[in-house]
Design an enzyme around this catalytic site. Structure first.
Site, PDB file in Angstrom:
ATOM      1  N   GLU A   9     -53.420  18.166 -19.502  1.00  0.00           N
ATOM      2  CA  GLU A   9     -53.112  18.737 -18.190  1.00  0.00           C
ATOM      3  C   GLU A   9     -52.575  20.166 -18.389  1.00  0.00           C
ATOM      4  O   GLU A   9     -51.422  20.481 -18.123  1.00  0.00           O
ATOM      5  CB  GLU A   9     -52.139  17.808 -17.451  1.00  0.00           C
ATOM      6  CG  GLU A   9     -52.786  16.440 -17.232  1.00  0.00           C
ATOM      7  CD  GLU A   9     -51.847  15.345 -16.746  1.00  0.00           C
ATOM      8  OE1 GLU A   9     -50.721  15.644 -16.310  1.00  0.00           O
ATOM      9  OE2 GLU A   9     -52.258  14.168 -16.790  1.00  0.00           O
TER      10      GLU A   9
ATOM     11  N   GLU B 144     -48.370  16.806  -8.723  1.00  0.00           N
ATOM     12  CA  GLU B 144     -49.742  16.655  -9.235  1.00  0.00           C
ATOM     13  C   GLU B 144     -50.511  17.884  -8.755  1.00  0.00           C
ATOM     14  O   GLU B 144     -50.764  18.042  -7.556  1.00  0.00           O
ATOM     15  CB  GLU B 144     -50.377  15.378  -8.666  1.00  0.00           C
ATOM     16  CG  GLU B 144     -49.927  14.115  -9.349  1.00  0.00           C
ATOM     17  CD  GLU B 144     -50.714  13.817 -10.636  1.00  0.00           C
ATOM     18  OE1 GLU B 144     -51.695  14.531 -10.925  1.00  0.00           O
ATOM     19  OE2 GLU B 144     -50.324  12.870 -11.329  1.00  0.00           O
TER      20      GLU B 144
HETATM   21  O1  0X9 Z   1     -49.647   8.451 -14.229  1.00  0.00           O
HETATM   22  C1  0X9 Z   1     -48.869   9.406 -14.327  1.00  0.00           C
HETATM   23  O2  0X9 Z   1     -48.025   9.493 -15.208  1.00  0.00           O
HETATM   24  C2  0X9 Z   1     -48.979  10.559 -13.321  1.00  0.00           C
HETATM   25  N1  0X9 Z   1     -50.334  10.850 -13.029  1.00  0.00           N
HETATM   26  S1  0X9 Z   1     -51.294  11.539 -14.153  1.00  0.00           S
HETATM   27  O3  0X9 Z   1     -52.652  11.468 -13.692  1.00  0.00           O
HETATM   28  N2  0X9 Z   1     -50.907  13.050 -14.279  1.00  0.00           N
HETATM   29  O4  0X9 Z   1     -51.083  10.890 -15.384  1.00  0.00           O
HETATM   30  C3  0X9 Z   1     -48.338  10.149 -12.015  1.00  0.00           C
HETATM   31  C4  0X9 Z   1     -46.913   9.780 -12.118  1.00  0.00           C
HETATM   32  C5  0X9 Z   1     -46.461   9.230 -10.821  1.00  0.00           C
HETATM   33  N3  0X9 Z   1     -45.580   8.169 -11.097  1.00  0.00           N
HETATM   34  C6  0X9 Z   1     -45.815   6.874 -10.772  1.00  0.00           C
HETATM   35  N4  0X9 Z   1     -46.746   6.487  -9.968  1.00  0.00           N
HETATM   36  N5  0X9 Z   1     -44.961   6.050 -11.312  1.00  0.00           N
HETATM   37 ZN    ZN Z   2     -49.975  13.644 -16.072  1.00  0.00          ZN
END
Ligand code: 0X9
Ligand code: ZN
Length: 441
Positions: free
Chosen positions: A208, A402
């Site tokens: 990212e 995001e």
């Molecule tokens: O999955 C993650 O860690 C984050 N998205 S990513 O696509 N960048 O990997 C989102 C984190 C949001 N947190 C939760 N849903 N717990």
């Molecule tokens: Zn991420």
């Protein structure tokens, strides 16, 4: 939106407009090498010139490493179904309506069938990547790799040594420094400060790359604009920290051969010889529960225990040593959303006032970026999340931004807008850091 919040947003926007609408080349000439406009322009121009980063060979142990992931698309509507996919070992990369796409390690594919999860589509990740090469930028040279990030941070500190200092908050698995730029008019380095603190963290996830650029360029912008009254006041009143690259090992691995690796995790060599722990599943917040995987080869592997990784441990020590921290923004790619806790639980944060602060701040940052404000768990439930932990341990109003781009390797055309809009949201965060409860007044 309440009137006071609207007025605050307008004040911030108005203070930014002259900077953003000024003649860029003239400003660049006037303010020297470290001007925000020059650095952002160069970032964009280098893409169009198509510069290539020279490919370097991987170390021997990594050369033998085989990427055994598949790219899959599955039907899954709603947060609960998506959470089950994470637990089955899928790394969710895209959500489009009721279709979810992402990666699954080959050893877990049979488990998907056994759980009754029907794959609408699958192919080796390598095939997906070669079919999508057009989505990649002409070059990654325009992005700041670890060396360039380090050099830029050091140059910023050298030029602004009265208010900026650089500390290493720890070393990664491969021994790189995790740099933290501090902006504070009265305290340097690790000296304690009673001023309210704001923290910006990028690059938990290696691929990212935009999540490094945004906080890094925000630091450049703040220092470039240090003489404007609003920014002078924030620098005088607050304790500001920027940690742009939490996972430099993974970020370097992702780009170093000249063909992108789609690396998400850090570079821990696990017991089964697979590589990496998902740093945003490794914090001590419902560690190892919903929405993570205990299979080391998966992209959402939480690790053996909370804070098992030096990168998350560095954040733990950093946060626990600074009781003055009030706000935090952790940048990721690429769902265009402002997420607030909890993400590891469907429950709301128990304190009703805090909940309102989260909702209002997310709304505000959503307006400034064009992203959707959303409770983290509505996207999916994922435990071990850094923002949940920061809120629970230090009552820090911690958000996941995001970013946009539609890809982990977005074209240069989005950079200008993405960086500038996120600076507006980052400045908004500064504007409430002295008292986040302002956001509900
Ligand atoms: O999955 C993650 O860690 C984050 N998205 S990513 O696509 N960048 O990997 C989102 C984190 C949001 N947190 C939760 N849903 N717990
Ligand atoms: Zn991420």
């Amino acid at each position: 939106m309440k009137n006071s919040a609207l007025a605050l947003a307008l004040t911030i926007l108005c203070s930014l407009i002259p900077v953003f609408s000024a003649d860029l080349s003239e400003q660049a000439r006037a303010s020297g090498d470290l001007s925000f406009d020059r650095i952002l322009n160069r970032l964009t121009e280098e893409y169009s010139e198509g510069l290539r980063m020279p490919a370097a060979p991987l170390p021997a142990d990594l050369q033998a490493y085989q990427d055994d992931r598949f790219w899959v698309t599955v039907s899954a509507a709603g947060s609960s179904e998506r959470t089950k996919l994470l637990e089955a070992g899928m790394d969710i990369v895209e959500i489009k309506g009721d279709k979810v796409s992402g990666t699954v390690h080959k050893d877990l594919m049979s488990g998907f069938a056994a759980k009754g999860i029907l794959l609408a589509f699958k192919k080796p990740l390598s095939a997906h990547l070669s079919a999508h090469m057009k989505d990649f930028p002409a070059a990654d040279a325009a992005y700041h790799n670890f060396k360039e990030t380090t050099e830029l941070l050091k140059a910023l500190v050298a030029k602004n040594s009265d208010i900026a200092s650089l500390i290493s908050i720890g070393k990664t698995i491969e021994g790189r420094d995790i740099w933290c730029l501090r902006i504070n008019s009265t305290a340097q380095g690790t000296k304690a400060s009673a001023k309210p603190g704001a923290v910006y963290i990028g690059n938990h996830h290696a691929r990212e790359h935009l999540s490094n650029e945004v906080p890094l360029l925000f630091a450049v912008w703040l220092l470039d604009n240090r003489a404007t009254p609003e920014i002078t006041k924030y620098i005088a009143d607050l304790d500001i920290y920027v940690i742009p690259m939490l996972n430099p090992d993974g970020a370097e691995y992702d780009i170093k051969t000249g063909s992108y690796k789609w690396q998400r995790k850090n570079m821990r060599v696990n017991a089964d010889k697979s590589i990496g722990v998902d740093l945003n599943r490794n914090y001590d917040s419902w560690f190892g529960g919903e929405g993570t995987s205990h299979s080391p080869a998966t992209d959402t592997y939480c690790g053996l225990s909370a804070f098992s990784e030096p990168e998350t441990m560095a954040i733990k020590k950093f946060v626990e040593a600074r009781k003055n921290l009030k706000t935090l923004n952790s940048y990721h790619s690429y769902a265009s959303a402002i997420l607030y806790p909890y993400g590891g639980s469907r429950n709301e944060v128990p304190d009703v006032k805090d909940r309102k602060v989260f909702v209002n701040m997310a709304k505000q940052m959503g307006l400034l970026t064009g992203y959707d404000p959303e409770k983290s768990s509505d996207m999916y439930v994922a435990t071990g999340d850094g923002c949940d932990w920061a809120y629970d341990v230090g009552k820090i109003f911690a958000f996941t931004t995001e970013l946009e781009g539609g890809s982990f390797y977005p074209l240069a055309t989005i950079l200008d807008k993405a960086v500038k809009n996120n600076i507006k949201a980052a400045v908004y965060m500064l504007s409430v850091t002295d008292n986040p409860y302002k956001a509900i007044n």
